[in-house]
Design an enzyme around this catalytic site. Structure first.
Site, PDB file in Angstrom:
ATOM      1  N   LYS A   1       0.746  -1.158  -0.021  1.00  0.00           N
ATOM      2  CA  LYS A   1       0.094  -0.082  -0.030  1.00  0.00           C
ATOM      3  C   LYS A   1       0.790   1.370   0.100  1.00  0.00           C
ATOM      4  O   LYS A   1       1.696   1.232   0.734  1.00  0.00           O
ATOM      5  CB  LYS A   1      -1.158   0.044   1.425  1.00  0.00           C
ATOM      6  CG  LYS A   1      -1.690   1.486   1.216  1.00  0.00           C
ATOM      7  CD  LYS A   1      -2.927   1.140   2.232  1.00  0.00           C
ATOM      8  CE  LYS A   1      -3.391   2.389   2.746  1.00  0.00           C
ATOM      9  NZ  LYS A   1      -4.290   2.005   3.806  1.00  0.00           N
TER      10      LYS A   1
ATOM     11  N   LYS B   1      -1.945  -1.416  -3.736  1.00  0.00           N
ATOM     12  CA  LYS B   1      -3.057  -0.231  -3.852  1.00  0.00           C
ATOM     13  C   LYS B   1      -2.279   0.983  -4.001  1.00  0.00           C
ATOM     14  O   LYS B   1      -1.217   1.122  -3.194  1.00  0.00           O
ATOM     15  CB  LYS B   1      -3.988  -0.339  -2.674  1.00  0.00           C
ATOM     16  CG  LYS B   1      -4.610   0.895  -2.049  1.00  0.00           C
ATOM     17  CD  LYS B   1      -5.138   0.538  -0.812  1.00  0.00           C
ATOM     18  CE  LYS B   1      -5.888   1.805  -0.533  1.00  0.00           C
ATOM     19  NZ  LYS B   1      -6.409   2.106   0.912  1.00  0.00           N
TER      20      LYS B   1
END
Ligand code: PBG
Length: 341
Positions: free
Chosen positions: A213, A266
């Site tokens: 992330k 992400k």
């Protein structure tokens, strides 16, 4: 001598030919729809920077879940806007927390839905960080409850945070969440969560880890939707540097070693190369999160009539699939499923 022309256009002449040779396909079965649950009843408040996406009270969230399921979207990921915030993220792990309430209600009314719980503390912390905050050693050294005034004088405490993440995960599993999805980026959280779930007899509850992330500007609209912007500083000391793909592979490798069942990259569109590299290297199911800023960009351009919304929506989702993600978390889930039906 004339150069022989290779005629690739032969297979592009009709939609049936193009469809026959199509390499990648989108299906609603791989989509997950994010939802923001808030206190109250009958609340349906549109997020300013995410047209079409709402803060929903539990009763409205149940309706929305029912609709998503009817459209063929199998999964929903829940985010919570708690009544109150504090320095230990009580709202994240309380048995009557807002996500716990929503999970129970949705499981009761639409039991077929695959419910994911985002495990993070930022929405529930008064300071908006994803972990416990204390004054940095160079200033005081002591753990403090209240966030320090200056951005340079704090740190996010890794190991103490793990306990809260584990507690949150067990609480979510008890409320009926099917898949635990940690998004905090603390080191060692997957192992800590796995152990806590196993001890609480949730050995069969899978972990989908937000393994790579990135510290991204594309989360802007989400922070408005979930009221989770950090009150000071930023998330760069725990989320990944956008420049690093090899480090992303290390993050994924560690999460798998610690027991992650599925992994996530992400954001999605600005990190398609990371998705492709992860697909090449790892065999675990791979998810990608098309985040709030990606959604907002497309919506904004479409509202100006600068792009064809549906076409760009499907193209962006297809590209994430083509890069190698089999599961896509997207605010477009319902609209895409509608088009795919
Ligand atoms: C919680 C979390 C965030 C997102 C998912 N989980 C926000 C953040 O890290 O700041 C972002 C999702 C989106 O932008 O759609 N930490």
């Amino acid at each position: 001598m004339a150069f022989p022309i290779t005629r690739l256009r032969r297979l592009r002449r009709s939609e049936s030919l193009r469809s026959l040779v199509r390499e990648t396909r989108l299906t609603p079965e791989s989509l997950v729809y994010p939802m923001f649950v808030c206190p109250g009843e009958g609340v349906r408040k549109e997020v300013r920077s995410m047209p079409g996406i709402f803060n929903l009270s539990v009763d409205e969230a149940v309706q929305e879940a029912r609709q998503a399921h009817a459209l063929g979207v199998p999964g929903i990921i829940l985010f919570g806007l708690p009544e109150t915030k504090d320095e230990v993220a009580t709202g994240a792990w309380a048995s009557d927390g807002i996500v716990q309430q929503a999970a129970r209600a949705i499981k009761h009314e639409v039991p077929e839905v695959l419910l994911m719980g985002d495990v993070c503390l930022c929405e529930y912390m008064s300071h908006g960080h994803c972990g416990i905050v204390r004054a940095a050693p160079q200033s005081l050294g002591a753990a403090v409850a209240a966030p320090p005034a200056a951005a340079t004088e704090y740190e996010i405490v890794n190991d103490a945070t793990l306990e809260l993440l584990a507690r949150t995960s067990v609480s979510l599993a008890r409320a009926g969440i099917d898949i635990i999805a940690p998004s905090d980026m603390m080191d060692g959280r997957v192992a800590a969560i796995r152990k806590a779930l196993d001890q609480a007899s949730f050995a069969n509850t899978p972990i989908l880890s937000y393994a790579a992330k990135f510290a991204s500007g594309f989360y802007g609209p989400f922070r408005e939707a979930a009221d989770s912007a950090p009150q000071f500083g930023d998330r760069r000391s725990y989320q990944m540097d956008p420049a690093n793909v090899r480090e992303a592979m290390r993050e994924i490798e560690l999460d798998l070693e610690e027991g992650a069942d599925m992994i996530m990259i992400k954001p999605a569109l600005p990190y398609l190369d990371v998705i492709a590299a992860a697909r090449e290297r790892f065999d675990a199911p791979l998810a990608a999160y098309q985040v709030s800023g990606e959604y907002a960009m497309i919506e904004a351009a479409a509202r100006n009539n600068w792009i064809d919304r549906d076409r760009v929506m499907m193209e962006s989702l297809l590209s994430i699939r083509r890069a190698g993600a089999s599961i896509i978390l997207t605010y477009f889930a319902k609209d895409a499923a509608r088009l795919l039906a």
